[in-house]
Write a protein that holds these residues in place. Sequence first.
Motif, PDB file in Angstrom:
ATOM      1  N   TYR A   1       0.836  -1.203   0.000  1.00 56.77           N
ATOM      2  CA  TYR A   1       0.000   0.000   0.000  1.00 56.77           C
ATOM      3  C   TYR A   1       0.870   1.253   0.000  1.00 56.77           C
ATOM      4  CZ  TYR A   1      -3.172   3.583   1.820  1.00 56.77           C
ATOM      5  OH  TYR A   1      -3.891   4.742   2.017  1.00 56.77           O
TER       6      TYR A   1
ATOM      7  N   SER B   1      -3.344  -0.587  -4.114  1.00 58.93           N
ATOM      8  CA  SER B   1      -4.754  -0.245  -4.027  1.00 58.93           C
ATOM      9  C   SER B   1      -5.148   0.147  -2.604  1.00 58.93           C
ATOM     10  CB  SER B   1      -5.619  -1.430  -4.482  1.00 58.93           C
ATOM     11  OG  SER B   1      -5.291  -1.804  -5.803  1.00 58.93           O
TER      12      SER B   1
ATOM     13  N   TRP C   1      -7.658  -0.807  -0.919  1.00 58.96           N
ATOM     14  CA  TRP C   1      -8.200  -1.908  -0.117  1.00 58.96           C
ATOM     15  C   TRP C   1      -7.108  -2.637   0.644  1.00 58.96           C
ATOM     16  CZ3 TRP C   1      -6.236  -6.703  -1.014  1.00 58.96           C
ATOM     17  CH2 TRP C   1      -5.663  -6.940  -2.273  1.00 58.96           C
TER      18      TRP C   1
END
Length: 279
Positions: A189, A194, A196
């Motif tokens: 991340y 992403s 999520w």
Amino acid sequence: MAGDPELNQAEGQQYRQQSTVRETTARNTVSPNMAILLGILFIAILFRFHNITLPLVDAFSWRETSTAMMADNFQQRSWNIFFPEVSWTGPGPSYQGREFQIVSYLTALLYQLFGWHDWFGRMIAALFGLVTVFSLHRLTALCWGETHAHAAALAYALMPAAIMIDSSFLPDPSMLALVTLGVWLFTKYWTGGSAWLLPFATASFSLGVLAKPPGLAAGGVIFYLMVCWLLQNRRKHAAKVFISGLVSLFVIGAYYSWAIYLGRTYPPFHVAGSGYIWD
């Protein structure tokens, strides 16, 4: 002929078909790095599943027995994961303040589905060990490249102490696997993955620390990367991580507060870690 629309359309269709075939072939072809990772995982399986049916009589038998008792009591007495119970204190209930019982609870579910086998706990621990090998490989590849990843994962797969722990009915393999997975997902991340990934990384890291408190030390990596974002004036991203960290710490603190209360309320009045953590 070069300007014939029908011919151009046919050539375009043929090119698209060839591109689709190339893409499908690329997806179905295992890359050398992936093949090496699969080989390392196979080596890890060989060592961790060797003598997997051994009774709980090895070096950690005293701790493994307590974990096995809690799995038995989940399956036979109560499925409430917040009330781990041992069987060595006489008439119950014999609740204790323990770590969040991930390994013992999963083992109890296997008992329910397939009947009682004392090696199910070792199998769950070994599977978590494979998660550690995979997560360590991908985390190292993200930081230093595939060659370093192969070396790190292979070293862990062959490390005698790691093999010993990963094939024991203990909470430690789940802690290391979930924390390593969480750090890898967070690092993905941090490098632009992403959105999520952040909640999954937070959930995995939190479960790892709940499985055993020493996993909290890995939070230093996440804190460091958050500080890097602040220094880069990426305050929005840093704020999201900070909020996720607060949620994680709240959940961890709430559970261990409950564990201490449980252990000090019910006989035999035992909280795991007393004498060197909670005191």
